[in-house]
Enzyme design. Structure first.
Site: not given
Length: 246
Positions: A90-91
């Protein structure tokens, strides 16, 4: 007091939340990402992440150690990156945002995060961040290839409060319940009933969900003595939530 189950993949070393992980093996000669990681934290703060605990955790865990070596130079950009088997890490902003939301739960405000269940271990990065914010982290991965990768990634950090499990995340993990917080790194059309059942009163669930078949939205569910309270926040984009193991 409920006895905790044993785990075959328990990792050894870190005494608990708030402490820094022991230094793992170097990635390669001359590679030092501390400055770029510090800039990432500054950008997170500028982007609205206000929790000092979350910013400290994001600045401590070395994201480049959770991606393939060829992607290491992109590790501190605010982007998701492939980790194999059609999955992504994930970012950084998404990880920080969801962790900060967990810390906003009623139970966390009064005593910090206790036992947390993570659905979707992936490469292990978010579990490492959570290890610095919670007393215990139970993390479930349904893909055996990623389970093995996460185990190898997490091993050098020696996180004794992280319990890595292979299993169907949609079922949760009843043996570890109740959980002060549940966080999911994949989104479906509805929250599995098992998650809400395993959430403690005063606890909070944070997950992406495509409610009524529309775009994924960040969903927050607080469990109170009177029932469940749901809040729908901003649009997000995560991999699809799937059942079973593979």
């Amino acid at each position: 007091m409920q006895r905790r189950p044993g785990f075959p993949a328990r990792l050894a070393g870190l005494p608990g939340p708030g402490g820094a992980p022991r230094a793992p093996r170097p990635v390669g000669p001359g590679l030092d990402f501390s400055a770029v990681r510090a800039r990432m934290v500054q950008k997170l703060a500028a982007g609205g992440i206000a929790s000092a605990a979350v910013l400290r955790a994001m600045g401590t865990v070395e994201r480049h150690r959770f991606v393939d070596g060829a992607l290491a130079t992109q590790a501190y950009e605010d982007t998701s990156l492939p980790i194999g088997l059609g999955q992504t890490i994930s970012k950084p902003y998404a990880v920080a945002r969801m962790c900060e939301l967990l810390l906003g739960a009623e139970g966390a405000r009064t005593g910090g995060l206790g036992r947390v269940l993570e659905i979707g271990t992936g490469c292990g990065y978010q579990a490492a961040v959570l290890s610095l914010l919670a007393r215990e982290v139970y993390t479930l991965e349904r893909l055996h290839g990623l389970y093995d990768k996460a185990r190898e990634n997490l091993r050098p950090f020696r996180l004794t409060n992280v319990h890595l499990l292979f299993g169907d995340g949609m079922l949760g993990y009843a043996r570890g319940a109740p959980y002060a917080a549940i966080i999911a790194a994949a989104g479906g059309d509805a929250v599995p009933p098992s998650w809400c059942e395993q959430l403690a009163v005063g606890g909070r669930l944070v997950a992406p969900m495509a409610l009524t078949g529309r775009q994924q939205m960040l969903l927050v569910i607080d469990k109170t003595a009177q029932g469940l309270k749901q809040s729908v926040l901003e649009p997000v984009h995560f991999v699809l939530l799937k059942s079973g193991i593979a």
